[in-house]
Motif scaffolding. Structure first.
Motif, PDB file in Angstrom:
ATOM      1  N   SER A  24      -2.805  -7.842  -1.493  1.00 25.58           N
ATOM      2  CA  SER A  24      -1.653  -8.596  -0.988  1.00 25.58           C
ATOM      3  C   SER A  24      -0.360  -8.118  -1.627  1.00 25.58           C
ATOM      4  N   ILE A  25      -0.399  -7.869  -2.917  1.00 22.32           N
ATOM      5  CA  ILE A  25       0.797  -7.373  -3.608  1.00 22.32           C
ATOM      6  C   ILE A  25       1.157  -5.979  -3.096  1.00 22.32           C
ATOM      7  N   ILE A  27       0.477  -4.607  -0.104  1.00 22.10           N
ATOM      8  CA  ILE A  27       1.019  -4.707   1.255  1.00 22.10           C
ATOM      9  C   ILE A  27       2.421  -5.310   1.232  1.00 22.10           C
ATOM     10  N   GLY A  28       2.646  -6.308   0.379  1.00 18.78           N
ATOM     11  CA  GLY A  28       3.979  -6.895   0.246  1.00 18.78           C
ATOM     12  C   GLY A  28       5.003  -5.876  -0.243  1.00 18.78           C
ATOM     13  N   ALA A  29       4.602  -5.039  -1.187  1.00 13.07           N
ATOM     14  CA  ALA A  29       5.512  -4.007  -1.702  1.00 13.07           C
ATOM     15  C   ALA A  29       5.837  -2.986  -0.617  1.00 13.07           C
ATOM     16  N   LEU A  31       5.832  -3.533   2.667  1.00 18.39           N
ATOM     17  CA  LEU A  31       6.723  -4.190   3.638  1.00 18.39           C
ATOM     18  C   LEU A  31       8.139  -4.320   3.086  1.00 18.39           C
ATOM     19  N   TYR A  32       8.260  -4.662   1.806  1.00 23.07           N
ATOM     20  CA  TYR A  32       9.584  -4.758   1.189  1.00 23.07           C
ATOM     21  C   TYR A  32      10.285  -3.390   1.216  1.00 23.07           C
TER      22      TYR A  32
END
Length: 63
Positions: A24-25, A27-29, A31-32
């Motif tokens: 999750s971290i 994928i979040g990075a 996307l950011y």
């Protein structure tokens, strides 16, 4: 039932949650990074729009 001892089995629950949180971290990075990169690409377009004027041609009204 000697082979079905609950305490003898090892659980992969910790590794599963670690993978879930880590993924999750990650994928979040990603996307950011995409959002930051996209905003940087279009920042020049907004600056150009402020310095140019648009020519508006209105169609004649009939009637």
């Amino acid at each position: 039932m000697a082979g079905h001892d609950k305490h003898a089995q090892s659980s992969d629950m910790g590794a599963a949650f670690l993978g879930l949180i880590g993924g999750s971290i990650f994928i979040g990075a990603i996307l950011y990074g995409i959002v930051v990169w996209t905003n940087a690409k279009f920042a020049g377009h907004a600056a150009e729009a402020k310095h140019t004027s648009a020519l508006v041609i209105e169609a004649p009204s009939i009637g």
